[in-house]
Every structure is written in C-alpha cells, then in structure tokens.
Design an enzyme around this catalytic site. Structure first.
Site, PDB file in Angstrom:
ATOM      1  N   ARG A  18       8.368  17.521  28.382  1.00 39.12           N
ATOM      2  CA  ARG A  18       7.499  18.348  29.223  1.00 39.12           C
ATOM      3  C   ARG A  18       6.028  17.935  29.157  1.00 39.12           C
ATOM      4  O   ARG A  18       5.216  18.381  29.964  1.00 39.12           O
ATOM      5  CB  ARG A  18       7.646  19.819  28.825  1.00 39.12           C
ATOM      6  N   GLY A  82      19.466  17.667  18.230  1.00 36.27           N
ATOM      7  CA  GLY A  82      19.136  18.990  17.734  1.00 36.27           C
ATOM      8  C   GLY A  82      18.627  18.985  16.304  1.00 36.27           C
ATOM      9  O   GLY A  82      18.719  17.995  15.582  1.00 36.27           O
ATOM     10  N   ARG A 344     -24.376   1.262  17.003  1.00 42.34           N
ATOM     11  CA  ARG A 344     -23.019   0.713  17.029  1.00 42.34           C
ATOM     12  C   ARG A 344     -22.548   0.418  15.606  1.00 42.34           C
ATOM     13  O   ARG A 344     -23.325   0.524  14.648  1.00 42.34           O
ATOM     14  CB  ARG A 344     -23.011  -0.533  17.917  1.00 42.34           C
ATOM     15  N   TYR A 377     -33.164  -3.978  21.409  1.00 40.59           N
ATOM     16  CA  TYR A 377     -31.814  -4.290  20.934  1.00 40.59           C
ATOM     17  C   TYR A 377     -31.940  -5.063  19.624  1.00 40.59           C
ATOM     18  O   TYR A 377     -32.596  -6.121  19.571  1.00 40.59           O
ATOM     19  CB  TYR A 377     -31.025  -5.129  21.939  1.00 40.59           C
ATOM     20  N   ASN A 388     -42.573  -2.687  12.033  1.00 41.83           N
ATOM     21  CA  ASN A 388     -42.777  -2.075  13.339  1.00 41.83           C
ATOM     22  C   ASN A 388     -42.198  -2.983  14.417  1.00 41.83           C
ATOM     23  O   ASN A 388     -42.601  -4.154  14.531  1.00 41.83           O
ATOM     24  CB  ASN A 388     -44.263  -1.839  13.615  1.00 41.83           C
ATOM     25  N   ASN A 397     -28.783 -12.610  19.281  1.00 37.98           N
ATOM     26  CA  ASN A 397     -27.879 -12.930  18.171  1.00 37.98           C
ATOM     27  C   ASN A 397     -26.661 -13.753  18.582  1.00 37.98           C
ATOM     28  O   ASN A 397     -25.957 -14.268  17.715  1.00 37.98           O
ATOM     29  CB  ASN A 397     -27.408 -11.642  17.488  1.00 37.98           C
TER      30      ASN A 397
END
Length: 474
Positions: A18, A82, A344, A377, A388, A397
């Site tokens: 179902r 069953g 990430r 990024y 900074n 990368n």
C-alpha cells in the site's frame, strides 16, 4: 539475566504494497532513520544485538545491507505467508544452526518505529512477573474500529480470553477498547511446540501468530495483556500518509525532549529535527530550521530560520544566521556563520571565526578569529589564525583532474577578488593585493600583486563620442 534467557524477533519481511513504493517498507525513513533502525535501537536497550533476529524477505539483500552494521542476526522468510510463518522460519533456523533456544522470545514489528525501550522492558517484565506463556501489548485508540480486539476475563485483570478480528466481533464485543499491537512476548517452548500446528484456514490464506493465543487459552495456559502508555508508539505505517503522521509525532517528541533539556525552539511544529540530534541548554532554534542526522549543537548558540544542518558538530555560543547549509562540518565556539553560508563536508571553522554571506567552504580548515565575510569559495585549504579573506576571493583547487591544496599562514590579508591558484602557499602576515591572480609561493610578510598594469587614457570618452557624432552626420 542469563545470556540465552531472552531474544527478540523483529518482523521485517513484508513488502508494504500500500506504500506504492519500490523500496522495502522497513527501509522507509522517519525521523532521519529507516523504520527498522528505530526498532533495532529500541530493542538493543533490552538485549544484545546478537540476540536480535530480523526476519527478512522482500528485498532481503537490501535490508540486510542497510542494517548489517547493527550486529543483529538475520533469518530469511523467502515467502511472506504471515506472521506465524515468519516464526516458523525462526524456529527452523534455530534448529538448523544449533543455536541455543532462548527461554523467552519477544516479537516486534519492523514498521512500528515509535516503540519505546521502556515499553519493551515493561512487556518483558510483565511476562516474567505473570509467569505467562504469552503476553500481548495492547493500546486504546480513540476509535478502535478496524483493529483486532484483545478481550480480557475482566477489565481489572491481565488475563486474556481471546484476540478477535474486527469482522468476527459479536455485537456485545464491538465496544471492546483494546487493540492488538502485534507485539508479543512468548515462553519460547510453548510457542515452538505449537507454531507448526498453525493453519491457513482464513480469508488471506496465511499463518497468523494470533492463533497461538487461542491455542494457549484453550489449553489453560496463561495469556496476559499490558497496555502501552500511548497508542502512537504501537502504530505501524501502511501508507505514506500514515508514515508521515509517525514522522511528525517522532519529530515533535524530539523537540519536546530538547525543550525539556533547556533548548528554546520557536514554533517546533515548523522545524525538522531528526531523532538523534543533540542540543545544549540555552540554545535557541528559530522557526523552519532543519537539524539532521548525527548533529550536535552546544550551549548558548542560536540557529536562525531556514538553516539546514546535517551530520555536523557546533560548539557553544555559535551564531548561525539565516539560510545557512552545513554538511558534515565542525564549528568551534563563538563562531559566526552566514547569512547564506555553505559549509560542505570536512569544513572545520575555528573559534571566533566568521564565515559570511554566500561564502562556500569545502574540506577547509579556518583558523581562530579568521574572517571570510563575503562571496568567497575556499576549497581544499588550510587557513591560519587571524586571516582576512576579502570579498570574492577564491581558491582554484581543481585542475580538471586533481584537487590541490592552498595554505594561508597566520595573519595574512587576502584582497578582494583574488584568485589563489593551487597548489600555492601564502606566507604568514603577507598581503595579496586586490584582484591578483597568485600562482607562486608568497613568502612571509610580503606583498604580492598578480594583475595587469592599468592603462588610463584621459579624454578618451569625449573624443570617442565626438568621432561617433561626426560619422553619423556625414
């Protein structure tokens, strides 16, 4: 308790037609985990994992793989004929393997994920205290229509006289309030002595475990019942809608548990919090937050609306502003994220560091007090303390084949819109001029510029417009 006194069998062989799904029923998830994993976790509080037997059938290989790490045992039910047939397969497995047969067998359903460890223990304890051949866990829903009923000798006594399906109830039995949960505890010898005597003389042509109760009562054996504290914890899920009802109940229960531990959750009904999430006291969770998987958040933190945090660990006094996404990352005390920062996997944000709006990190370590506040990024990087990172700076990368690291020393200043082409090392205390493309190592304390020389031509615009006008008139 001796090691072979108790075992638990979990019914996990069904298809769940179902649900209208190609996936095994017991692998559907609520509260961030498969139904079957919730049941196994509850069972493990009562017996060791190697005393838990999952009876599997439909998509058995997938089910086995999904829960193998728990250490439970598996019994195959190739044909699903069953509940009684499932325990016939378990009996045959004991006989074939030569395993010691436990004195008592507790039977759970793999699609009843809200069952509490306390309830399982209560069934066990009642079974032992009453010296019963069979103990049945019941519940009292607002409307029992459609459920099999458990009939007692009298309302104030535990003895059961029968389990009767809805369609077989007499008119004087329709008001019986207790339903059969499908959770039982058996004296194993009594069960196994009768399990092969079950027949399929019923509408569905299956072997029903409930028929064992009738056999035992007829022989004068003791069958008793115990009521669950909440009907929700014994409800299964036969449709996606029913499953989402259980999911909502589990998540709201998780929110209430956290609030009881000192966590403030505004509008808990709007939050999606998985069952195994932990949060320290005095942390505030705003509406529409998702806390998923194995996430831990420390004390005195604030998670603002629309943030999604998965399999991550956050320290104390962390501020996660609106709309941040964190996946498999670590954030130290007093850090500030967002709004709309994206961490990430394998990102590690240091104490008091700032990762600002639309900054993305991946497999990157950010040192204590370092800041990347805008539109950057940072991937495969190790960034020291007090650095900074200016707006728009990126680490390049990936060369199309391999990923390469960028190392930035303590106290470095990376100017806006800089491009750091990995592999590259930026020395401590050095400055990178805005707009530079850096491809070589920068020593400590140096200034690096990697941009084209600017050329300025005074009066060029006016001369161009005048020339254009003359061409138009000619």
């Amino acid at each position: 308790m001796v090691s072979n006194e108790f075992a638990i069998a979990i019914m996990a062989a069904g298809k769940g037609t179902r649900l209208k799904s190609k996936h095994p029923k017991v692998l559907h998830e609520i509260g961030g985990r498969a139904l079957l994993l919730h049941v196994i976790a509850a069972a493990e509080t009562v017996v060791r994992a190697d005393h838990i037997f999952c009876i599997i059938g439909h998509e058995s290989d997938r089910v086995r793989t999904a829960v193998a790490a728990t250490g439970v045992q598996f019994v195959l039910q190739p044909e699903q004929r069953g509940t009684g047939h499932a325990l016939q397969m378990l009996k045959a497995d004991f006989e074939l393997s030569g395993r010691p047969i436990p004195q008592h067998l507790l039977v759970l359903s793999g699609d009843v994920p809200l069952i509490r460890p306390e309830t399982i223990a209560a069934v066990r304890d009642t079974h032992l205290r009453e010296h019963a051949a069979m103990t049945i866990l019941t519940a009292v829903p607002a409307d029992p229509t459609g459920y099999g009923r458990v009939l007692r000798a009298s309302a104030d006594k535990p003895e059961v006289t029968a389990i009767v399906e809805q369609k077989s109830l007499r008119s004087d039995q329709l008001s019986a309030p207790e339903i059969n949960s499908g959770i039982y505890c058996f004296e194993t010898a009594a069960l196994f002595a009768r399990i092969n005597a079950l027949t399929t003389n019923n509408t569905h042509g299956e072997f029903y475990l409930t028929d064992i109760a009738a056999m035992l009562v007829a022989e004068g054996k003791r069958v008793v019942a115990i009521k669950a504290d909440s009907v929700d914890e014994v409800l299964g899920a036969n449709t996606i809608a029913e499953m989402m009802h259980l999911d909502a109940a589990m998540r709201l229960s998780t929110a209430h548990r956290l609030m009881a531990q000192g966590v403030t959750i505004f509008r808990p009904e709007t939050c999606v919090i998985d069952a195994h999430v932990t949060v320290g006291p005095d942390t505030i969770i705003e509406p529409y937050v998702q806390l998923l998987g194995n996430t831990h958040i420390g004390s005195d933190s604030r998670i603002r609306s629309y943030s999604v945090i998965q399999n991550s660990r956050l320290g104390d006094n962390v501020l996660v502003r609106n709309g941040c996404i964190l996946d498999t990352s670590e954030v130290a005390n007093n850090a500030i994220l967002g709004p709309y920062a994206h961490l990430r996997p394998e990102s590690r944000i240091g104490e008091a560091a700032h990762i600002g709006n639309f900054v993305e990190t991946k497999k990157t370590i950010i040192g204590r007090g370092s800041k990347a506040n805008h539109l950057s990024y940072l991937g495969d990087a190790v960034i020291g303390d007090g650095v900074n990172i200016g707006a728009g700076a990126i680490t390049c990368n990936y060369d199309g084949v391999h990923k390469h690291p960028t190392i930035i020393g303590d106290g470095a200043f990376i100017g806006s819109d800089s491009t750091l082409v990995a592999p590259v090392t930026i020395g401590a205390g050095s400055y990178i001029a805005a707009g530079s493309s850096i491809t070589e190592e920068v020593p400590e304390g140096a200034l690096a510029l990697g941009r084209s020389r600017q050329t300025t031509k005074p009066g060029w615009v006016a001369a161009r417009k005048a020339a254009a006008k003359q061409n138009t008139n000619s």
